[in-house]
Motif scaffolding. Structure first.
Motif, PDB file in Angstrom:
ATOM      1  N   SER A   1       0.511  -1.206   0.233  1.00  0.00           N
ATOM      2  CA  SER A   1      -0.402   0.142  -0.212  1.00  0.00           C
ATOM      3  C   SER A   1       1.020   1.433  -0.584  1.00  0.00           C
ATOM      4  O   SER A   1       0.397   2.178  -0.031  1.00  0.00           O
ATOM      5  CB  SER A   1      -1.318  -0.159   1.442  1.00  0.00           C
ATOM      6  N   LEU A   2       2.500   1.073   0.138  1.00  0.00           N
ATOM      7  CA  LEU A   2       3.211   2.617   0.081  1.00  0.00           C
ATOM      8  C   LEU A   2       4.317   2.639  -1.152  1.00  0.00           C
ATOM      9  O   LEU A   2       5.319   3.016  -0.765  1.00  0.00           O
ATOM     10  CB  LEU A   2       3.068   2.536   1.830  1.00  0.00           C
ATOM     11  N   SER A   3       4.149   1.097  -1.512  1.00  0.00           N
ATOM     12  CA  SER A   3       4.888   1.241  -2.791  1.00  0.00           C
ATOM     13  C   SER A   3       5.317   1.923  -3.692  1.00  0.00           C
ATOM     14  O   SER A   3       5.958   2.028  -4.590  1.00  0.00           O
ATOM     15  CB  SER A   3       4.841   0.232  -3.545  1.00  0.00           C
ATOM     16  N   ASP A   4       4.237   3.315  -3.596  1.00  0.00           N
ATOM     17  CA  ASP A   4       3.915   3.838  -4.774  1.00  0.00           C
ATOM     18  C   ASP A   4       5.285   5.114  -4.174  1.00  0.00           C
ATOM     19  O   ASP A   4       5.440   6.688  -5.071  1.00  0.00           O
ATOM     20  CB  ASP A   4       3.206   4.292  -5.005  1.00  0.00           C
ATOM     21  N   LEU A   5       5.324   5.178  -3.023  1.00  0.00           N
ATOM     22  CA  LEU A   5       6.271   6.038  -2.419  1.00  0.00           C
ATOM     23  C   LEU A   5       7.547   6.076  -2.029  1.00  0.00           C
ATOM     24  O   LEU A   5       8.202   4.642  -2.949  1.00  0.00           O
ATOM     25  CB  LEU A   5       5.291   6.671  -0.951  1.00  0.00           C
ATOM     26  N   LYS A   6       8.983   6.923  -1.544  1.00  0.00           N
ATOM     27  CA  LYS A   6       9.711   6.254  -2.076  1.00  0.00           C
ATOM     28  C   LYS A   6       9.650   5.699  -0.251  1.00  0.00           C
ATOM     29  O   LYS A   6      10.679   5.911   0.545  1.00  0.00           O
ATOM     30  CB  LYS A   6      10.993   7.241  -2.247  1.00  0.00           C
ATOM     31  N   TYR A   7       9.296   4.562  -0.329  1.00  0.00           N
ATOM     32  CA  TYR A   7       9.620   4.046   0.859  1.00  0.00           C
ATOM     33  C   TYR A   7      10.640   2.345   0.748  1.00  0.00           C
ATOM     34  O   TYR A   7      11.025   1.753  -0.526  1.00  0.00           O
ATOM     35  CB  TYR A   7       8.043   2.882   0.905  1.00  0.00           C
ATOM     36  N   SER A   8      11.117   2.471   1.522  1.00  0.00           N
ATOM     37  CA  SER A   8      11.716   0.915   2.906  1.00  0.00           C
ATOM     38  C   SER A   8      11.247   0.611   3.636  1.00  0.00           C
ATOM     39  O   SER A   8      10.719   1.428   4.943  1.00  0.00           O
ATOM     40  CB  SER A   8      13.529   0.867   2.159  1.00  0.00           C
ATOM     41  N   PHE A   9      11.699  -0.843   4.182  1.00  0.00           N
ATOM     42  CA  PHE A   9      11.714  -1.007   5.585  1.00  0.00           C
ATOM     43  C   PHE A   9      12.874  -1.725   6.001  1.00  0.00           C
ATOM     44  O   PHE A   9      13.681  -1.965   4.828  1.00  0.00           O
ATOM     45  CB  PHE A   9      10.665  -1.556   5.518  1.00  0.00           C
ATOM     46  N   SER A  10      12.199  -2.092   7.702  1.00  0.00           N
ATOM     47  CA  SER A  10      13.571  -2.919   7.883  1.00  0.00           C
ATOM     48  C   SER A  10      12.455  -3.798   9.265  1.00  0.00           C
ATOM     49  O   SER A  10      11.699  -3.353   9.116  1.00  0.00           O
ATOM     50  CB  SER A  10      14.706  -1.990   8.750  1.00  0.00           C
ATOM     51  N   VAL A  11      13.320  -4.635   9.603  1.00  0.00           N
ATOM     52  CA  VAL A  11      12.526  -5.628  10.231  1.00  0.00           C
ATOM     53  C   VAL A  11      13.433  -5.761  11.701  1.00  0.00           C
ATOM     54  O   VAL A  11      14.735  -6.971  11.843  1.00  0.00           O
ATOM     55  CB  VAL A  11      12.324  -6.869   9.844  1.00  0.00           C
ATOM     56  N   VAL A  12      13.094  -5.567  12.543  1.00  0.00           N
ATOM     57  CA  VAL A  12      13.616  -6.267  13.976  1.00  0.00           C
ATOM     58  C   VAL A  12      12.825  -7.936  14.306  1.00  0.00           C
ATOM     59  O   VAL A  12      11.712  -7.672  15.044  1.00  0.00           O
ATOM     60  CB  VAL A  12      13.575  -4.992  15.298  1.00  0.00           C
ATOM     61  N   THR A  13      13.686  -8.305  13.638  1.00  0.00           N
ATOM     62  CA  THR A  13      14.032  -9.807  14.033  1.00  0.00           C
ATOM     63  C   THR A  13      14.111 -11.010  15.211  1.00  0.00           C
ATOM     64  O   THR A  13      15.465 -10.051  15.152  1.00  0.00           O
ATOM     65  CB  THR A  13      13.626 -10.752  13.116  1.00  0.00           C
ATOM     66  N   ASN A  14      13.827 -11.747  16.087  1.00  0.00           N
ATOM     67  CA  ASN A  14      15.108 -13.147  16.745  1.00  0.00           C
ATOM     68  C   ASN A  14      16.115 -13.448  15.258  1.00  0.00           C
ATOM     69  O   ASN A  14      16.608 -14.619  15.613  1.00  0.00           O
ATOM     70  CB  ASN A  14      13.878 -13.880  17.205  1.00  0.00           C
TER      71      ASN A  14
END
Length: 400
Positions: A140-153
């Motif tokens: 739903s945010l792919s049209d923006l200058k979007y990236s993400f990170s994940v804090v995971t075990n």
């Protein structure tokens, strides 16, 4: 040309705590700079990195006007691990982010991104238990200058899952290992008691070249002497293309059974310096932003930290604590402020004695969470000058 009060002189190195510039000099050059004289051949470099304004407002304002929006969403308080020191044990519950909160989070970003880059952090609990929701939000945010990170075990981050998330904008992951297998598995284990080391190592081998990995090592008195063994094991397993992130296990606001295991504050700087000296000996790099600026989410209202129920907190460390609910995220993407004392501007309190401190840009009055733990209250001073004074010794590794 007036030199900045935020310059630190360490032997033959000058370092500016605001700009992050560091430069190795000849003894005669250093002596001149210490006297406030700038050699002609250094004027351009010095003017760019070592002559910043000494006015505190001039220092703070540019740091708050960010070119990137960085909100955080806790997808769930649920987790497939039962780590010994987990600060969320006191309030863990079977609750996952609702469609309404997801919609509010997306709307919030759309209303505030203003053409800027957007970097979302997905947190938990274990966020990969809600993999499809990460994908849904990211689409739903792919049209923006979007990236993400994940804090995971790290237990669920297989190669195929990493590739799947990378296609939606994943750039960074944070995974934790606390020592060699016999140490890690006594601290970070599945809810059924099984150890997790081997699963995480296998995943790290397969993803370290696909995505940037921050490898957190939570340190206390129980594993302090096992750091060397862990670094050796990582090299043996070929896991060398990761960024190390040593982190002290702290007391917390919900439990106290781990308090006796924390490393005394006065020893923290010594532990960190030894850690990085060992890491460098094993071939791991020392990150240049180790001496990062002291602005965090607690100081910036727009970088919201939202839990599965739509409650907004100052930062990750306060999540789940009803005393530190800052506001409420609505479905239309607005935040109703519930506690004005927790607002960003109220959080950034520069005390008078801090204004003349050369380490101010790295500290900004210290961590709000640690101030609370030290019994000083949310707006107390968490001075880390002694730690920084010792830590800057590592600069000699970075300028060569």
């Amino acid at each position: 040309m007036a030199l900045s009060k935020f310059n630190i002189f360490i032997n033959n190195i000058i370092f500016n705590t605001l700009t992050g510039y560091a430069m190795e000099l000849e003894p005669w050059e250093m002596e001149k700079l210490r006297r406030g004289e700038v050699p002609e051949h250094l004027k351009e470099i010095v003017e760019e990195g070592f002559t910043t304004s000494d006015d505190v407002n001039d220092v703070v304002e540019p740091l708050l006007n960010k070119s990137v929006l960085e909100p955080t969403l806790l997808l769930t308080y649920n987790c497939n691990f039962n780590c010994t020191y987990c600060f969320q044990k006191g309030f863990r519950k079977e609750v996952s982010v609702s469609e309404g909160v997801m919609k509010g989070f997306v709307n919030y970003i759309r209303k505030r991104e203003r053409g800027r880059r957007v970097r979302v952090t997905f947190f938990g609990g274990e966020p990969l238990l809600e993999l499809r929701k990460i994908e849904e939000i990211s689409k739903s945010l792919s049209d923006l200058k979007y990236s993400f990170s994940v804090v995971t075990n790290g237990s669920l981050l297989t190669k195929s899952v990493a590739q799947r998330l990378i296609s939606h904008g994943l750039t960074h992951v944070q995974i934790t290992l606390d020592g060699p297998p016999e140490v890690h598995d006594k601290r970070r284990f599945y809810v059924d008691g099984r150890g997790s080391f081997n699963v995480i190592i296998q995943n790290l081998r397969e993803i370290q070249d696909l995505v940037k990995v921050v490898l957190r090592i939570n340190i206390d008195v129980n594993n302090l002497n096992e750091v060397d063994a862990l670094l050796s094991k990582l090299v043996e397993e070929g896991i060398t293309r990761v960024r190390l992130d040593p982190h002290f296990v702290h007391t917390n606001l919900f439990r106290n059974e781990w308090w006796e295991n924390v490393i005394p504050r006065e020893l923290e700087s010594e532990v960190l310096v030894k850690f990085w000296e060992k890491a460098r000996a094993y071939g791991f790099g020392i990150p240049h932003d180790l001496f990062r600026l002291g602005i965090c989410a607690a100081h910036i209202d727009e970088d919201i930290v939202v839990d599965p129920e739509g409650k907004v907190y100052p930062c990750w460390a306060f999540t789940g604590n009803p005393l530190y609910v800052k506001g409420k995220l609505t479905e239309d993407g607005e935040v109703t402020l519930l506690n004005h004392l927790l607002s960003g501007k109220r959080s950034l309190v520069i005390q008078e004695k801090c204004k003349s401190c050369p380490y101010l840009p790295m500290c900004m009055g210290g961590c709000r969470f640690l101030s609370v733990l030290d019994g000083k209250g949310y707006h107390g001073l968490d001075c880390r000058r002694e730690t920084y004074e010792k830590l800057v010794r590592l600069l000699s590794f970075l300028v060569r």
